[in-house]
Design an enzyme around this catalytic site. Structure first.
Site, mmCIF file in Angstrom:
data_model
loop_
_atom_site.group_PDB
_atom_site.id
_atom_site.type_symbol
_atom_site.label_atom_id
_atom_site.label_comp_id
_atom_site.label_asym_id
_atom_site.label_seq_id
_atom_site.Cartn_x
_atom_site.Cartn_y
_atom_site.Cartn_z
ATOM 1 N N CYS A 157 0.821 -1.226 0.000
ATOM 2 C CA CYS A 157 0.000 0.000 0.000
ATOM 3 C C CYS A 157 0.849 1.268 0.000
ATOM 4 O O CYS A 157 0.674 2.152 -0.854
ATOM 5 C CB CYS A 157 -0.993 -0.027 1.154
ATOM 6 S SG CYS A 157 -0.273 0.130 2.819
ATOM 7 N N HIS A 204 -2.741 1.399 6.744
ATOM 8 C CA HIS A 204 -3.088 1.327 5.321
ATOM 9 C C HIS A 204 -3.223 2.730 4.759
ATOM 10 O O HIS A 204 -3.685 3.652 5.435
ATOM 11 C CB HIS A 204 -4.394 0.559 5.106
ATOM 12 C CG HIS A 204 -4.652 0.255 3.655
ATOM 13 N ND1 HIS A 204 -3.906 -0.671 2.949
ATOM 14 C CD2 HIS A 204 -5.538 0.780 2.765
ATOM 15 C CE1 HIS A 204 -4.341 -0.718 1.695
ATOM 16 N NE2 HIS A 204 -5.319 0.154 1.555
ATOM 17 N N HIS A 222 -5.895 2.047 -4.415
ATOM 18 C CA HIS A 222 -4.896 1.498 -3.491
ATOM 19 C C HIS A 222 -4.453 0.108 -3.916
ATOM 20 O O HIS A 222 -5.012 -0.502 -4.831
ATOM 21 C CB HIS A 222 -5.461 1.466 -2.067
ATOM 22 C CG HIS A 222 -6.665 0.572 -1.885
ATOM 23 N ND1 HIS A 222 -7.068 0.086 -0.659
ATOM 24 C CD2 HIS A 222 -7.571 0.065 -2.776
ATOM 25 C CE1 HIS A 222 -8.157 -0.657 -0.778
ATOM 26 N NE2 HIS A 222 -8.477 -0.687 -2.046
#
Length: 346
Positions: A258, A307, A319
């Site tokens: 990520c 994240h 993402h």
């Protein structure tokens, strides 16, 4: 309304990625789906366990990324300290030669000054630290000896600092190894759980993930104005990576975790971001409301800030979500991760 399609990518970019689709394909090649029994209701929680393991693996990945970034920084510092120590040692050797020349001249002229005798025979610190001792030598010798002592102390300090950094580097490398083992263990356990399912159940999971990837490659993003020119450039770079695989610890250009995706994308826009999602959470101006986000803003997710992705417009995040998935668009509301805040860069 803007429509974004998944770019065509060479097949070899997906080599080596742990994917649910691949696991299902292997299972179906060895067992006929038509021969499977009806789904076992006791196994309905297995998918949830696998999802939790993948989430835990991505959280551990961010800790691994932080340790790796620290190790790389320490390695650079150690190199600087070692190079500086080598330079100072060279200067000290030059001073020692000059002092030796003075001592040789005194010896030939009938005697060796006590201060030089001490210097050449043992550590002169205890002698030279007493200022009164310097009246035994001339001004030129006094200045030379004082400079030698100062350089010697500086070199010793440089070596102590280099040694401390080396210890820190060794400790950080050990942490890297532990994090790597933790991540690999979680991924192996997820695969083990996946293997307890029937081929039909695996095929269903693979189909769901494939649908999510395909749906996430083409979405309506609206026509919201970008956060800033550089953020827009970074977001555009990230959009060009749609369809590429999640790989833990990867920073592109052909696979990403990520924070690897966000840091890579901003590098393309000429901005250097910290490596981890936690560090990126404090890298710019905080945006607390989803309604105030603009395309190109970072979105920080999960209570532990583990994240990160790009706000894409129309309630979507762009993402690299988890093992087995691809870089894709996804509804923030349906991502399964709590929104913490946004970050505006540039």
């Amino acid at each position: 309304m803007a429509s974004h399609r998944r770019p065509k990518q060479p097949g070899q970019r997906f080599t080596g990625v742990l994917t649910v689709t691949a696991a299902a394909a292997v299972a179906m090649s060895t067992q006929s789906a038509s021969a499977d029994p009806l789904p076992d209701p006791n196994k309905k929680g297995v998918q949830a366990q696998i999802d939790r393991l993948y989430e835990s693996a991505t959280q551990a990945t961010e800790k691994y990324n932080g340790a790796k970034e620290k190790a790389e920084g320490l390695q650079k510092q150690v190199k600087v300290f070692q190079e500086e120590a080598a330079r100072k040692q060279g200067e000290l050797n030059g001073l020692r030669e000059r002092l030796g020349t003075v001592a040789a001249g005194q010896y030939r002229s009938g005697g060796l000054d006590p201060s030089l005798q001490l210097l050449l025979s043992q550590d002169p610190d205890s002698y030279l630290e007493r200022a009164a001792a310097l009246d035994r030598v001339g001004d030129r010798q006094s200045a030379l000896l004082t400079e030698f002592l100062s350089r010697q102390r500086s070199l010793q300090q440089q070596r102590r600092e280099a040694t401390a950094k080396l210890r820190d580097l060794d400790s950080t490398r050990q942490e890297l190894g532990r994090r790597k083992t933790e991540i690999q263990g979680k991924l192996r356990e997820a695969q083990r759980l996946l293997n307890t399912l029937t081929a039909r159940e695996r095929a269903r999971i693979a189909a769901e993930e494939d649908r999510a990837n395909r749906a996430g490659a083409r979405v309506e993003l609206g026509d919201e104005t970008g956060a800033s020119p550089r953020a827009a450039a970074a977001f555009s770079a990230a959009q060009s990576r749609v369809g590429l695989p999640y790989v833990w610890g990867a920073t592109g250009p052909n696979s990403f975790d990520c924070s690897g995706l966000t840091s890579w994308a901003f590098r393309q826009a000429g901005i250097s971001l910290p490596r981890t999602s936690q560090a990126q959470a404090g890298a710019g101006t905080r945006i607390n409301s989803l309604g105030d986000l603009r395309p190109g803003d970072l979105i920080i997710m999960r209570t532990d800030l583990s994240h990160v992705g790009f706000y894409a417009g129309n309630g979507q995040i762009l993402h690299s979500p988890k093992p087995g998935a691809q870089v894709r668009y996804e509804s923030i509301a349906r991502s399964g991760m709590p929104f913490m805040w946004g970050v505006r860069i540039g």
